[in-house]
Motif scaffolding. Structure first.
Motif, PDB file in Angstrom:
ATOM      1  N   ALA A  82       0.892  -1.166  -0.045  1.00  0.00           N
ATOM      2  CA  ALA A  82      -0.010   0.008   0.030  1.00  0.00           C
ATOM      3  C   ALA A  82       0.830   1.238   0.173  1.00  0.00           C
ATOM      4  O   ALA A  82       0.529   2.168  -0.717  1.00  0.00           O
ATOM      5  N   ALA A  83       2.014   1.212   0.840  1.00  0.00           N
ATOM      6  CA  ALA A  83       2.834   2.313   0.954  1.00  0.00           C
ATOM      7  C   ALA A  83       3.449   2.552  -0.465  1.00  0.00           C
ATOM      8  O   ALA A  83       3.698   3.649  -0.896  1.00  0.00           O
ATOM      9  N   ASP A  84       4.059   1.502  -1.338  1.00  0.00           N
ATOM     10  CA  ASP A  84       4.584   1.789  -2.351  1.00  0.00           C
ATOM     11  C   ASP A  84       3.719   2.251  -3.327  1.00  0.00           C
ATOM     12  O   ASP A  84       4.013   3.096  -4.351  1.00  0.00           O
ATOM     13  N   ALA A  85       2.480   1.613  -3.422  1.00  0.00           N
ATOM     14  CA  ALA A  85       1.360   2.089  -4.272  1.00  0.00           C
ATOM     15  C   ALA A  85       1.053   3.694  -4.052  1.00  0.00           C
ATOM     16  O   ALA A  85       1.021   4.480  -5.191  1.00  0.00           O
ATOM     17  N   GLU A  86       0.919   4.168  -2.928  1.00  0.00           N
ATOM     18  CA  GLU A  86       0.621   5.653  -2.578  1.00  0.00           C
ATOM     19  C   GLU A  86       1.976   6.353  -3.097  1.00  0.00           C
ATOM     20  O   GLU A  86       1.897   7.513  -3.612  1.00  0.00           O
ATOM     21  N   SER A  87       3.158   6.038  -2.879  1.00  0.00           N
ATOM     22  CA  SER A  87       4.406   6.563  -3.188  1.00  0.00           C
ATOM     23  C   SER A  87       4.299   6.837  -4.625  1.00  0.00           C
ATOM     24  O   SER A  87       4.865   7.963  -5.495  1.00  0.00           O
ATOM     25  N   GLN A 131       6.619  13.962  -0.238  1.00  0.00           N
ATOM     26  CA  GLN A 131       7.086  13.746   0.928  1.00  0.00           C
ATOM     27  C   GLN A 131       6.536  13.039   2.135  1.00  0.00           C
ATOM     28  O   GLN A 131       7.363  12.126   2.719  1.00  0.00           O
ATOM     29  N   ARG A 132       5.229  13.095   2.280  1.00  0.00           N
ATOM     30  CA  ARG A 132       4.496  12.207   3.464  1.00  0.00           C
ATOM     31  C   ARG A 132       4.503  11.130   3.005  1.00  0.00           C
ATOM     32  O   ARG A 132       4.847  10.017   3.825  1.00  0.00           O
ATOM     33  N   ALA A 133       4.355  10.599   1.564  1.00  0.00           N
ATOM     34  CA  ALA A 133       4.395   9.183   1.177  1.00  0.00           C
ATOM     35  C   ALA A 133       5.573   8.701   1.450  1.00  0.00           C
ATOM     36  O   ALA A 133       5.683   7.573   1.946  1.00  0.00           O
ATOM     37  N   GLY A 134       6.898   9.397   0.935  1.00  0.00           N
ATOM     38  CA  GLY A 134       7.986   9.028   1.099  1.00  0.00           C
ATOM     39  C   GLY A 134       8.228   8.470   2.663  1.00  0.00           C
ATOM     40  O   GLY A 134       8.760   7.533   3.141  1.00  0.00           O
TER      41      GLY A 134
END
Length: 568
Positions: free
Chosen positions: A180-185, A227-230
């Motif tokens: 999920a984090a990778d997809a959001e980034s 920045q937040r996603a990273g």
């Protein structure tokens, strides 16, 4: 990953990719077996006759040399495969993008396609060249060493083997938690790219409004989201990195304790324990690198997924048995076309006999330009039919259809090359005399004479070094050189100054002579010489007839004519 890679590339690359994977796997096994020779080397060195280690040392040196040769060949094969795949991917992606419907290219996809076709392809195709070898080595070499441990001492071997499922579970869990984090980034990155492009394209508006010293809020917000996603992606990766490090360290500590107990009990020699610990230490480095390699592979896999999604988007279908048009007459037969939730053409029917000119006028958003796009089959109709020469455009091959049509748009795009190269796009193999003749007919020769470099003058990206009228003359020269029997003109003079408008009109008259023409115009003076005029509003024909007949009728066209001619 390999299956997805082959699906994206096409199965013609299956054999070289499999050969490369097999060579990398063989190299990783050879590395583990070379390390295995440390067991007899250390046993001899710490035994009663150290000189007995020489044969083993020679064998170890030979094994390392063989591994070095295999490693060189596997790395070279990886780089060669990577460059071959990269070239093949660019060709396949470019060919596919050129076949997709124009409607697929909405504003949202500008950033997505630019990222996917640029760094996205490089990252995805870099798997073979840069990531696959270390990943296979990090998985296969430790397993080979564990097999050697089992052969040397089954108890220590089982202890080492127990760590394998723990490491595997941590890797799988990390991959799932990071998805999920990778997809959001990735999504935030694509959005930010689109905003950067928007910011650059909006410079004239921002500067005209005196906003150049202010922050561009949409871009700033997008960059903050990146920045937040990273940050969230980094925090999500921490448990996996820490968990893998702890698992490897605990496995090594367990082997150390078990080896010491067995040595103290006299069940195994100190040399064997030392050799196995050396092998265990050799396993630790590649296992610890799995966190970094796994993150890069997840990123590459995500890009492969996006490439796969693009490549699986269905282009407009080509006819299995293409038909040849019989002449150059045009016809819309009860055409219904929807763009999103809006009906752009609603039961529209009209015809243009071969060699005649049809002018299409009406308010903005009425569907005028869509008629040209449907004729050129930039879209397919939802119902009804668009025919060229009595044949549905869906039954004509794209190559045959476009060979019959020359299009001049209001917004002309020129490639960053010379004027001659841009004109020759109309017919690349035309003779120099034919190119010069087309330029003269479009009054492009006047532009060429005053430009430094003449025909070799660069036009800049998008034709930025030329004025709007000059770009339009290049476009008309290109259409004249193509010499197609059907001409589609879309608002070609609506944004030109009087001098350029006059020059462009002369070129257009040359272009339209003896051809079937559909002309879209806001400046109604340009439609006087049309054989027929239709007034289009909300996708329907409100009025149709000659210019004079429509003026005498006193309807919508007459009001529109009076309004436009009265404007200063």
């Amino acid at each position: 990953m390999i299956r997805l890679l082959l699906r994206v590339l096409g199965h013609e690359y299956a054999k070289p990719v499999r050969r490369t994977v097999a060579l990398m796997t063989t190299t990783a096994i050879a590395e583990g077996l070379a390390c295995a020779l440390l067991v007899p080397v250390l046993r001899a060195l710490f035994g009663g006759d150290p000189a007995a280690a020489w044969p083993w040392l020679i064998a170890f040196g030979g094994a390392v040399a063989a591994y070095a040769v295999l490693r060189f060949r596997s790395d070279l094969a990886g780089f060669r495969s990577g460059t071959t795949l990269l070239r093949g991917m660019y060709h396949r992606l470019g060919d596919h993008l050129a076949r997709l419907p124009i409607g697929w290219y909405d504003a949202k996809r500008v950033g997505e396609v630019s990222v996917t076709a640029g760094p996205g392809v490089l990252q995805a195709m870099g798997v073979i060249a840069h990531l696959l070898s270390p990943f296979i080595s990090a998985c296969v070499t430790p397993l080979t060493i564990v097999a050697v441990m089992l052969a040397a001492d089954w108890r220590l071997g089982l202890a080492a083997l127990a760590a394998v499922p723990i490491v595997a579970v941590i890797q799988v869990w990390t991959g799932r938690s990071m998805a999920a984090a990778d997809a959001e980034s990735a999504a935030r990155g694509h959005e930010a790219t689109g905003r950067v492009i928007e910011f650059l394209q909006a410079q004239p508006v921002l500067r005209a409004g005196g906003r150049t010293t202010e922050r561009f809020r949409l871009l700033d917000d997008s960059l903050r989201e990146v920045q937040r996603a990273g940050r969230r992606s980094t925090l999500a990766a921490l448990p996996g990195v820490v968990g893998l490090t702890l698992a490897v360290q605990m496995a090594f500590t367990g082997l150390l304790v078990l080896g010491a107990l067995l040595a103290l009990g006299g069940d195994i020699g100190a040399a064997e324990v030392l050799a196995i610990l050396v092998l265990a230490a050799r396993c630790a480095d590649p296992l610890l690198s799995l966190s970094d390699i796994g993150g890069k592979l997840r990123g590459a896999r995500a890009e492969l997924g996006r490439l796969d999604e693009v490549l699986r988007t269905e282009p407009l279908p080509e006819p299995h048995t293409p038909l040849q048009p019989r002449g150059h007459a045009l016809e819309f037969d009860s055409v219904v076309f929807r763009h999103g939730d809006r009906t752009v053409a609603d039961g529209l029917s009209l015809s243009v006999p071969e060699g005649q000119r049809l002018a299409v006028v009406g308010p903005s958003g009425g569907g005028k330009s869509t008629l040209l796009q449907l004729l050129a089959r930039f879209y397919d109709v939802d119902s009804g039919a668009v025919r060229v020469g009595g044949v549905d455009v869906r039954s004509i091959s794209t190559e045959a259809l476009m060979a019959r049509i020359a299009i001049v748009f209001q917004r002309v795009y020129l490639f960053d090359g010379t004027i001659e190269e841009n004109v020759r796009l109309g017919r690349p193999h035309a003779t120099e005399a034919e190119v010069r003749e087309a330029a003269t007919a479009a009054r492009l020769d006047e532009v060429i004479e005053r430009l430094p470099g003449g025909w070799s003058a660069k036009v800049g990206e998008g034709g930025a070094l030329l004025s709007g009228g000059e770009r339009q003359r290049v476009s008309i020269a290109r259409a004249l050189l193509k010499d197609a029997p059907i001409v589609l003109l879309d608002e070609v003079t609506s944004a030109l100054d009087p001098a350029n408008e006059m020059a462009v009109h002369e070129g257009i008259e040359r272009l339209m002579a003896g051809r079937t023409v559909v002309l879209v115009a806001h400046r109604l003076r340009t439609v006087r010489r049309a054989d027929r005029v239709v007034f289009l509003d909300r996708g329907r024909i409100v009025e149709a007839g000659t210019h004079e007949d429509l003026l005498h009728a006193g309807g919508r066209y007459a009001d529109f004519w009076e309004l436009t001619t009265a404007a200063p």
